[in-house]
Design an enzyme around this catalytic site. Structure first.
Site, PDB file in Angstrom:
ATOM      1  NE  ARG A 160      -3.992  -1.903   0.378  1.00  0.00           N
ATOM      2  CZ  ARG A 160      -3.841  -3.190   0.073  1.00  0.00           C
ATOM      3  NH1 ARG A 160      -2.741  -3.621  -0.533  1.00  0.00           N
ATOM      4  NH2 ARG A 160      -4.808  -4.044   0.328  1.00  0.00           N
ATOM      5  CB  SER A 165      -9.121  -1.271   4.361  1.00  0.00           C
ATOM      6  OG  SER A 165      -9.541  -2.511   3.840  1.00  0.00           O
ATOM      7  CD  GLU A 197      -6.073   1.359   2.098  1.00  0.00           C
ATOM      8  OE1 GLU A 197      -5.959   0.305   2.739  1.00  0.00           O
ATOM      9  OE2 GLU A 197      -6.744   1.447   1.060  1.00  0.00           O
TER      10      GLU A 197
HETATM   11  C1  LIG Z   1     -15.566  -0.173  -1.452  1.00  0.00           C
HETATM   12  C2  LIG Z   1     -14.086   0.065  -1.610  1.00  0.00           C
HETATM   13  C3  LIG Z   1     -13.211  -1.008  -1.701  1.00  0.00           C
HETATM   14  C4  LIG Z   1     -11.828  -0.802  -1.856  1.00  0.00           C
HETATM   15  N1  LIG Z   1     -10.997  -1.876  -1.941  1.00  0.00           N
HETATM   16  C5  LIG Z   1      -9.660  -1.693  -2.082  1.00  0.00           C
HETATM   17  C6  LIG Z   1      -8.770  -2.813  -2.181  1.00  0.00           C
HETATM   18  O1  LIG Z   1      -9.196  -3.961  -2.146  1.00  0.00           O
HETATM   19  N2  LIG Z   1      -7.449  -2.582  -2.315  1.00  0.00           N
HETATM   20  C7  LIG Z   1      -6.947  -1.300  -2.381  1.00  0.00           C
HETATM   21  O2  LIG Z   1      -5.714  -1.170  -2.505  1.00  0.00           O
HETATM   22  N3  LIG Z   1      -7.764  -0.224  -2.308  1.00  0.00           N
HETATM   23  C8  LIG Z   1      -9.093  -0.385  -2.156  1.00  0.00           C
HETATM   24  N4  LIG Z   1      -9.929   0.700  -2.060  1.00  0.00           N
HETATM   25  C9  LIG Z   1      -9.363   2.060  -2.072  1.00  0.00           C
HETATM   26  C10 LIG Z   1      -9.415   2.766  -3.447  1.00  0.00           C
HETATM   27  O3  LIG Z   1     -10.402   2.219  -4.264  1.00  0.00           O
HETATM   28  C11 LIG Z   1      -8.071   2.709  -4.182  1.00  0.00           C
HETATM   29  O4  LIG Z   1      -7.060   3.281  -3.395  1.00  0.00           O
HETATM   30  C12 LIG Z   1      -8.132   3.437  -5.532  1.00  0.00           C
HETATM   31  O5  LIG Z   1      -6.916   3.245  -6.214  1.00  0.00           O
HETATM   32  C13 LIG Z   1      -8.393   4.935  -5.407  1.00  0.00           C
HETATM   33  O6  LIG Z   1      -8.641   5.432  -6.715  1.00  0.00           O
HETATM   34  P1  LIG Z   1      -9.354   6.814  -6.921  1.00  0.00           P
HETATM   35  O7  LIG Z   1      -9.280   7.158  -8.360  1.00  0.00           O
HETATM   36  O8  LIG Z   1     -10.707   6.773  -6.329  1.00  0.00           O
HETATM   37  O9  LIG Z   1      -8.380   7.780  -6.092  1.00  0.00           O
HETATM   38  P2  LIG Z   1      -8.802   9.064  -5.237  1.00  0.00           P
HETATM   39  O10 LIG Z   1      -9.537   8.633  -4.027  1.00  0.00           O
HETATM   40  O11 LIG Z   1      -9.442  10.047  -6.124  1.00  0.00           O
HETATM   41  O12 LIG Z   1      -7.360   9.572  -4.799  1.00  0.00           O
HETATM   42  C14 LIG Z   1      -6.583   8.766  -3.916  1.00  0.00           C
HETATM   43  C15 LIG Z   1      -5.148   9.316  -3.876  1.00  0.00           C
HETATM   44  O13 LIG Z   1      -4.551   9.187  -5.173  1.00  0.00           O
HETATM   45  C16 LIG Z   1      -4.143  10.464  -5.658  1.00  0.00           C
HETATM   46  N5  LIG Z   1      -4.408  10.483  -7.097  1.00  0.00           N
HETATM   47  C17 LIG Z   1      -5.537  10.083  -7.744  1.00  0.00           C
HETATM   48  N6  LIG Z   1      -5.395  10.215  -9.074  1.00  0.00           N
HETATM   49  C18 LIG Z   1      -4.160  10.716  -9.277  1.00  0.00           C
HETATM   50  C19 LIG Z   1      -3.399  11.072 -10.441  1.00  0.00           C
HETATM   51  N7  LIG Z   1      -3.889  10.936 -11.691  1.00  0.00           N
HETATM   52  N8  LIG Z   1      -2.133  11.560 -10.267  1.00  0.00           N
HETATM   53  C20 LIG Z   1      -1.609  11.710  -9.023  1.00  0.00           C
HETATM   54  N9  LIG Z   1      -2.270  11.395  -7.898  1.00  0.00           N
HETATM   55  C21 LIG Z   1      -3.529  10.896  -8.019  1.00  0.00           C
HETATM   56  C22 LIG Z   1      -4.952  11.486  -4.887  1.00  0.00           C
HETATM   57  O14 LIG Z   1      -4.260  12.733  -4.804  1.00  0.00           O
HETATM   58  C23 LIG Z   1      -5.073  10.797  -3.529  1.00  0.00           C
HETATM   59  O15 LIG Z   1      -3.907  11.014  -2.788  1.00  0.00           O
HETATM   60  C24 LIG Z   1     -11.322   0.525  -1.910  1.00  0.00           C
HETATM   61  C25 LIG Z   1     -12.210   1.611  -1.814  1.00  0.00           C
HETATM   62  C26 LIG Z   1     -13.578   1.381  -1.661  1.00  0.00           C
HETATM   63  C27 LIG Z   1     -14.511   2.545  -1.573  1.00  0.00           C
END
Ligand SMILES: Cc1cc2nc3c(=O)[nH]c(=O)nc-3n(C[C@H](O)[C@H](O)[C@H](O)COP(=O)(O)OP(=O)(O)OC[C@H]3O[C@@H](n4cnc5c(N)ncnc54)[C@H](O)[C@@H]3O)c2cc1C
Length: 359
Positions: free
Chosen positions: A164, A242, A349
């Site tokens: 992570r 999480s 996280e």
């Molecule tokens: C129901 C649920 C289940 C999940 N299960 C998992 C799992 O099994 N494993 C896991 O690892 N995660 C899990 N997650 C967490 C999440 O889905 C991941 O971390 C995902 O990669 C976040 O993507 P996002 O586009 O929504 O990022 P955001 O929430 O929009 O951003 C997260 C971070 O990434 C940065 N970021 C986003 N896009 C960019 C970009 N283009 N350039 C630079 N920085 C950027 C943001 O600044 C922020 O710091 C889960 C979340 C939910 C709601």
């Protein structure tokens, strides 16, 4: 490029919490992302995000420019007879990309099915689940380095992926991801299944392969049972996944935890040795054994706005009328309880925006 000054983060995040940004910009291509980022004067607050699924924003919102990346497109290049390179725009939805790979006979990320969010965010915390991690298949990233103002390519080694974790996460705000290139093998069967619960669901032994589509479906079934597949009608899925990272303990802290665990529960805590050293302990076990049951505090306070999911002890959820302040308060209460019971510090996280973690 679309600009919307009114839209609160509550409409852009899976927790459905948070006030508005001072400026909100939606960027639909790599060029638009670069243009929007470079338009923000150095020193002014800037936040780049995607699906908002790993994000907790303050109720007051964010006093700066927020850029939402919604770029699309996948470029495919055959590398060898056995492998394919896919350059994927940062704004592509992660799960749609996984589904497409499985459908087209590309293996290696099928266990990452059902994770919400965008491809561009996947390398930030090196998303992982059920024995696979996205970083294992990254060839390179196209990024904008905000320190130099230049577009660059970072190889997988430059990203220094960990559990992570990545260099991009450690150097918060420096790199804006424009696209991610993955290399995947052509194989109708999955990578060897490394996760016991997934192997059991599939009815195979650990280390065996299964049809990649069967693995995807099994993962989606397991995730749905835990409230880890987004469903607007189910408050247990109004989360950031999480909320706490599983702590990795060095040997002395690990011994101290096990002594404490035996005294409190009569048994050792589950733990898994990490290749890079230390033992990973499930935060879910620590939380439950520190006295925080699934659904806490709904049994005592059915009207609570924020609660632990009734399906998974690690997800903090918005019951429809919660606030970010309440969520942070519950997170601090849980972390303090785990610290008191086991002497272990939990770290959140999700990225916190406008909120401090001193739990
Ligand atoms: C129901 C649920 C289940 C999940 N299960 C998992 C799992 O099994 N494993 C896991 O690892 N995660 C899990 N997650 C967490 C999440 O889905 C991941 O971390 C995902 O990669 C976040 O993507 P996002 O586009 O929504 O990022 P955001 O929430 O929009 O951003 C997260 C971070 O990434 C940065 N970021 C986003 N896009 C960019 C970009 N283009 N350039 C630079 N920085 C950027 C943001 O600044 C922020 O710091 C889960 C979340 C939910 C709601």
């Amino acid at each position: 490029m679309r600009v919307d000054p009114e839209c609160p983060f509550a409409k852009l995040t899976t927790l459905r919490l948070g006030g508005p940004a001072r400026h909100l910009v939606e960027a639909g291509s790599a060029d638009e992302v670069v243009e929007a980022v470079t338009a923000v004067p150095v020193g002014e607050p800037l936040f780049v995000f995607g699906g908002g699924s790993n994000l907790l924003v303050a109720d007051a919102g964010f006093d700066g420019t927020a850029i939402r990346v919604v770029s699309q497109g996948v470029g495919r290049r055959d590398l060898t007879d056995e492998t394919v390179a896919l350059e994927v725009a940062a704004g592509e939805p992660w799960d749609a990309f996984v589904a497409d790979c499985v459908l087209h006979g590309l293996a290696g990320i099928e266990a990452l099915s059902g994770i919400p969010g965008t491809v561009g965010a996947a390398p930030i915390q090196n998303i992982g689940a059920y024995g696979q991690a996205a970083g294992e298949h990254v060839l390179e990233l196209a990024v904008l380095d905000r320190r130099t103002g230049r577009r660059e390519r970072l190889g997988a080694a430059d990203c220094d992926f960990g559990y992570r974790d990545s260099r991009l996460k450690r150097e918060t705000g420096r790199y804006v991801v424009l696209s991610v290139t993955f290399v995947l093998p052509r194989a109708p069967r999955s990578a060897p299944v490394r996760h016991r619960e997934l192997a059991t669901e599939l009815g195979i032994e650990l280390g065996q392969r299964a049809p990649a589509m069967a693995v995807r479906e099994a993962v989606l079934r397991i995730r749905a049972r835990k409230g880890m597949v987004l469903d607007a009608a189910d408050h247990d899925t109004w989360s950031a996944g999480s909320f706490f990272i599983n702590p990795i303990l060095p040997p002395d802290a690990y011994e101290a935890l096990q002594a404490q665990a035996r005294e409190l529960t009569g048994a050792a805590a589950p733990a898994y040795p990490e290749a890079a050293g230390g033992s990973k302990v499930p935060a879910a076990w620590l939380i439950e054994h520190a006295g925080f049951a699934k659904g806490y505090p709904l049994a005592a306070r059915p009207q609570a706005g924020i609660a632990i999911s009734t399906k998974h002890p690690l997800a903090l959820t918005n019951r429809g009328h919660g606030t970010s302040a309440e969520l942070i308060e519950l997170a601090r209460e849980i972390a303090a309880g785990v610290q008191r019971s086991f002497g272990v510090s939990l770290r959140p996280e999700p990225q916190l925006l406008g909120l401090r973690w001193d739990g």
